[in-house]
Enzyme design. Structure first.
Site, short mmCIF file in Angstrom:
data_model
loop_
_atom_site.label_atom_id
_atom_site.label_comp_id
_atom_site.label_asym_id
_atom_site.label_seq_id
_atom_site.Cartn_x
_atom_site.Cartn_y
_atom_site.Cartn_z
N THR A 1 -3.99 -1.25 9.65
CA THR A 1 -3.38 -1.24 8.39
C THR A 1 -4.33 -1.55 7.42
OG1 THR A 1 -2.84 -3.40 8.69
CG2 THR A 1 -1.22 -2.04 9.08
N SER A 2 -4.09 -1.00 6.27
CA SER A 2 -5.33 -1.37 5.03
C SER A 2 -5.59 -2.65 4.63
CB SER A 2 -4.85 -0.24 4.05
OG SER A 2 -4.83 1.00 4.73
#
Length: 201
Positions: free
Chosen positions: A8-9
């Site tokens: 995930t970012s």
């Protein structure tokens, strides 16, 4: 062996990361690498997953954008894995490069991406041509124009052209051209600039 990779970012997407890990576990991944980092950042877990993979293994991701940030990036990752005889499975797209159909689908996707790139470049060329006919096109701003002060400072400190180019990450020809344009010679051993303190060569 199935190897999972989840990403995930940002750090506030823990639920999304947990969901990916859960899905990868359900898909039968025996080893899962996960990280919370931007796609443009240094993805250490992905590097570890690629290093860990052995011939005959499959790297599994839930979505394509978890694996790569661009078409160029995805092909770079795939090439590295292909060299190790490691397949890639993209769950939400139903692609598994370990199968003939999966390889074909990925090739088609690559062809579509290349087509889109060519179309974009064509539109760009048409836009430039139109702007030129209307007198609105000025071209790209020269790199040296933005880095002139840095080039001069480094040159005055005695740095060579190669050293300046390397430090500023620009071409040696760009450095040479800028120094010549401000008043120097374009020949080896040439004269100093017009202010007398920036020798070209």
């Amino acid at each position: 062996m199935l190897i999972g990779y989840a990403r995930t970012s940002t750090l506030d997407q823990e639920a999304g990361l947990a969901a990916q890990v859960r899905d990868l576990t359900a898909l039968g991944c025996e080893k899962i690498f996960s990280e919370q980092v931007s796609a443009t950042g240094q993805r250490r877990a992905l590097e570890s997953a690629i290093d860990f993979a052995r011939e005959g293994d499959t790297l599994v991701v839930t979505k394509l954008d978890r694996l790569a940030r661009s078409v160029k990036d995805i092909w770079g990752v795939l090439d590295r894995l292909r060299c190790k005889a490691v397949a890639v499975k993209i769950e939400n797209m139903g692609i598994d490069t370990g199968t003939p159909t999966g390889k074909l689908m990925l090739s088609v996707l690559g062809g579509v991406a290349e087509f889109e790139r060519e179309m974009m470049l064509e539109r760009q060329r048409e836009g430039i041509a139109k702007a030129k006919t209307e007198g609105r096109y000025r071209g790209r701003k020269p790199v040296a124009r933005d880095r002139g002060d840095e080039i001069l400072a480094l040159r005055r400190s005695g740095e060579s052209l190669n050293s300046i180019a390397r430090q500023l990450r620009i071409g040696k020809a760009t450095v040479f051209r800028f120094l010549r344009e401000i008043g120097g010679s374009d020949k080896a051993g040439g004269k100093a600039s017009s202010n007398g303190d920036v020798p070209i060569i």
